[in-house]
Design a protein around this motif. Structure first.
Motif, PDB file in Angstrom:
ATOM      1  N   LYS A  59      53.446   9.283  70.666  1.00  0.00           N
ATOM      2  CA  LYS A  59      53.622   9.726  71.981  1.00  0.00           C
ATOM      3  C   LYS A  59      53.088   8.646  73.134  1.00  0.00           C
ATOM      4  CE  LYS A  59      54.827  13.950  70.736  1.00  0.00           C
ATOM      5  NZ  LYS A  59      55.962  13.904  69.800  1.00  0.00           N
ATOM      6  N   GLY A  60      52.651   7.555  72.472  1.00  0.00           N
ATOM      7  CA  GLY A  60      52.185   6.589  73.367  1.00  0.00           C
ATOM      8  C   GLY A  60      50.629   6.832  73.918  1.00  0.00           C
ATOM      9  N   LEU A  61      50.236   5.704  74.727  1.00  0.00           N
ATOM     10  CA  LEU A  61      48.918   5.879  75.447  1.00  0.00           C
ATOM     11  C   LEU A  61      48.803   7.005  76.227  1.00  0.00           C
ATOM     12  CD1 LEU A  61      46.004   4.593  75.314  1.00  0.00           C
ATOM     13  CD2 LEU A  61      47.001   3.001  77.194  1.00  0.00           C
ATOM     14  N   THR A  62      47.695   7.883  76.017  1.00  0.00           N
ATOM     15  CA  THR A  62      47.297   8.878  76.627  1.00  0.00           C
ATOM     16  C   THR A  62      46.008   8.954  76.762  1.00  0.00           C
ATOM     17  OG1 THR A  62      47.213  10.494  74.912  1.00  0.00           O
ATOM     18  CG2 THR A  62      49.475  10.216  75.844  1.00  0.00           C
ATOM     19  N   PRO A  63      45.435   9.878  77.568  1.00  0.00           N
ATOM     20  CA  PRO A  63      43.903  10.052  77.460  1.00  0.00           C
ATOM     21  C   PRO A  63      43.505  10.498  76.087  1.00  0.00           C
ATOM     22  CG  PRO A  63      44.691  10.963  79.523  1.00  0.00           C
ATOM     23  CD  PRO A  63      45.993  10.520  78.574  1.00  0.00           C
ATOM     24  N   ARG A  64      44.457  11.283  75.395  1.00  0.00           N
ATOM     25  CA  ARG A  64      43.931  11.944  74.015  1.00  0.00           C
ATOM     26  C   ARG A  64      43.805  10.901  72.973  1.00  0.00           C
ATOM     27  NH1 ARG A  64      47.189  16.362  70.376  1.00  0.00           N
ATOM     28  NH2 ARG A  64      45.230  16.656  69.024  1.00  0.00           N
ATOM     29  N   THR A  65      44.912   9.769  73.023  1.00  0.00           N
ATOM     30  CA  THR A  65      45.150   8.837  72.029  1.00  0.00           C
ATOM     31  C   THR A  65      44.587   7.500  72.456  1.00  0.00           C
ATOM     32  OG1 THR A  65      47.175   8.009  72.914  1.00  0.00           O
ATOM     33  CG2 THR A  65      47.237   9.933  71.570  1.00  0.00           C
ATOM     34  N   ARG A  66      43.787   7.432  73.705  1.00  0.00           N
ATOM     35  CA  ARG A  66      43.213   6.122  74.002  1.00  0.00           C
ATOM     36  C   ARG A  66      42.444   5.270  72.844  1.00  0.00           C
ATOM     37  NH1 ARG A  66      38.458   4.916  75.647  1.00  0.00           N
ATOM     38  NH2 ARG A  66      37.875   7.418  75.743  1.00  0.00           N
ATOM     39  N   ILE A  67      41.643   6.075  72.163  1.00  0.00           N
ATOM     40  CA  ILE A  67      40.761   5.579  71.066  1.00  0.00           C
ATOM     41  C   ILE A  67      41.451   5.117  69.858  1.00  0.00           C
ATOM     42  CG2 ILE A  67      39.118   6.318  69.172  1.00  0.00           C
ATOM     43  CD1 ILE A  67      38.013   6.522  71.999  1.00  0.00           C
ATOM     44  N   LEU A  68      42.881   5.550  69.529  1.00  0.00           N
ATOM     45  CA  LEU A  68      43.713   4.969  68.580  1.00  0.00           C
ATOM     46  C   LEU A  68      44.167   3.832  69.068  1.00  0.00           C
ATOM     47  CD1 LEU A  68      45.820   8.226  67.703  1.00  0.00           C
ATOM     48  CD2 LEU A  68      44.119   7.048  66.201  1.00  0.00           C
ATOM     49  N   PHE A  69      44.223   3.424  70.234  1.00  0.00           N
ATOM     50  CA  PHE A  69      44.830   2.125  70.724  1.00  0.00           C
ATOM     51  C   PHE A  69      43.725   1.084  70.756  1.00  0.00           C
ATOM     52  CE2 PHE A  69      48.318   4.914  71.522  1.00  0.00           C
ATOM     53  CZ  PHE A  69      49.477   3.970  71.428  1.00  0.00           C
ATOM     54  N   PRO A  72      39.294  -1.355  65.870  1.00  0.00           N
ATOM     55  CA  PRO A  72      39.062  -0.625  64.682  1.00  0.00           C
ATOM     56  C   PRO A  72      37.700  -0.294  64.308  1.00  0.00           C
ATOM     57  CG  PRO A  72      39.532  -2.896  64.133  1.00  0.00           C
ATOM     58  CD  PRO A  72      39.636  -2.936  65.720  1.00  0.00           C
ATOM     59  N   GLY A  73      37.414   0.815  63.774  1.00  0.00           N
ATOM     60  CA  GLY A  73      36.012   1.207  63.273  1.00  0.00           C
ATOM     61  C   GLY A  73      35.293   2.360  64.292  1.00  0.00           C
ATOM     62  N   PHE A  74      36.266   3.032  64.800  1.00  0.00           N
ATOM     63  CA  PHE A  74      35.769   3.972  65.713  1.00  0.00           C
ATOM     64  C   PHE A  74      36.404   5.345  65.231  1.00  0.00           C
ATOM     65  CE2 PHE A  74      34.841   0.358  67.978  1.00  0.00           C
ATOM     66  CZ  PHE A  74      33.815   0.691  69.155  1.00  0.00           C
ATOM     67  N   ALA A  75      35.536   6.353  65.440  1.00  0.00           N
ATOM     68  CA  ALA A  75      36.119   7.636  65.044  1.00  0.00           C
ATOM     69  C   ALA A  75      37.135   8.223  66.179  1.00  0.00           C
ATOM     70  CB  ALA A  75      34.933   8.768  65.026  1.00  0.00           C
ATOM     71  N   TYR A  76      38.360   8.591  65.767  1.00  0.00           N
ATOM     72  CA  TYR A  76      39.385   9.650  66.460  1.00  0.00           C
ATOM     73  C   TYR A  76      39.054  11.022  66.244  1.00  0.00           C
ATOM     74  CZ  TYR A  76      43.661  11.193  68.238  1.00  0.00           C
ATOM     75  OH  TYR A  76      44.574  12.270  68.928  1.00  0.00           O
ATOM     76  N   VAL A  77      38.411  11.903  66.914  1.00  0.00           N
ATOM     77  CA  VAL A  77      38.025  13.262  66.767  1.00  0.00           C
ATOM     78  C   VAL A  77      38.936  13.971  67.897  1.00  0.00           C
ATOM     79  CG1 VAL A  77      36.377  15.031  66.221  1.00  0.00           C
ATOM     80  CG2 VAL A  77      35.976  12.619  65.747  1.00  0.00           C
ATOM     81  N   TYR A  78      39.666  15.260  67.220  1.00  0.00           N
ATOM     82  CA  TYR A  78      40.638  15.863  68.057  1.00  0.00           C
ATOM     83  C   TYR A  78      40.420  17.265  67.623  1.00  0.00           C
ATOM     84  CZ  TYR A  78      43.865  15.071  64.344  1.00  0.00           C
ATOM     85  OH  TYR A  78      44.230  15.118  63.139  1.00  0.00           O
ATOM     86  N   LEU A  79      40.874  18.128  68.424  1.00  0.00           N
ATOM     87  CA  LEU A  79      40.849  19.691  68.380  1.00  0.00           C
ATOM     88  C   LEU A  79      42.279  20.046  67.763  1.00  0.00           C
ATOM     89  CD1 LEU A  79      38.662  21.791  68.390  1.00  0.00           C
ATOM     90  CD2 LEU A  79      39.312  22.287  70.693  1.00  0.00           C
ATOM     91  N   ILE A  80      42.129  20.849  66.824  1.00  0.00           N
ATOM     92  CA  ILE A  80      43.696  21.785  66.437  1.00  0.00           C
ATOM     93  C   ILE A  80      43.520  23.015  66.413  1.00  0.00           C
ATOM     94  CG2 ILE A  80      44.584  19.539  65.167  1.00  0.00           C
ATOM     95  CD1 ILE A  80      43.802  21.304  62.480  1.00  0.00           C
TER      96      ILE A  80
END
Length: 186
Positions: A59-69, A72-80
């Protein structure tokens, strides 16, 4: 158990599928107020950036996906489902938005709850949204290398729960240690 230390950032700054394979058998370590929880990683899924329609980064760069962009070497934690946290480790160079989802752990130390499935894994390890963006090259929450002498057979299969992603749904980007009783799905 011997002292566990974090893998270096260079471990994550590689091809995502290679990192996924190398995470199998590695140890997820979390020091929670003096109680060290350790689990052996036995099941993962690779997500290959913006072109991967199953990846949040598609979906591109968003506040939620900022960490993914980010680097490397950081945790991307999200709620489902509004209740479960899931944890990915960011891979490849900054801007690629690739990651590996941790799906299951074999309990090693101080894990009393189930660890088969990404939500149960996070709950057992004490991982929540506060860990989003956490540097995994740290002393309190990190991944330690696997024992290189331990024999292992890696199995590949399609990822779980990504039927909406078209052709990406059938790609064999989920990996687990064959015969391990703690995997979430075969």
């Amino acid at each position: 158990m011997t002292a566990l230390t974090p893998v270096p950032r260079a471990f994550y700054d590689r091809d995502t599928v290679e990192v996924a394979h190398d995470l199998l058998g590695a140890f997820l370590v979390h020091n929670l107020a003096g109680e060290v929880r350790v689990g052996k990683i036995v099941e993962v899924e690779a997500y290959l950036g913006e072109s991967d329609l199953a990846a949040h980064s598609s979906k591109g760069l968003t506040p939620r996906t900022r960490i993914l962009f980010g680097p490397p070497g950081f945790a991307y934690v999200y709620l489902i489902y509004g209740i479960y946290c899931c944890m990915n480790v960011v891979t490849e160079r900054e801007g690629n938005a690739c990651a590996v989802l941790l799906r299951a752990l074999e309990p090693v130390q101080n894990l009393r709850d189930r660890t088969q499935g990404p939500g149960l894994l996070c709950r057992a390890m004490g991982i929540d949204l506060r860990h989003n963006g956490h540097d995994l090259v740290s002393a309190d929450f990190f991944i330690a290398p696997r024992d290189g002498n331990e024999p292992r057979q890696v199995v590949a299969r399609p990822r779980v729960g990504v039927d909406y992603s078209g052709l990406w749904a059938s790609k064999p980007l989920s990996f687990y240690l064959d015969g391990n009783p703690y995997i979430s799905r075969k």
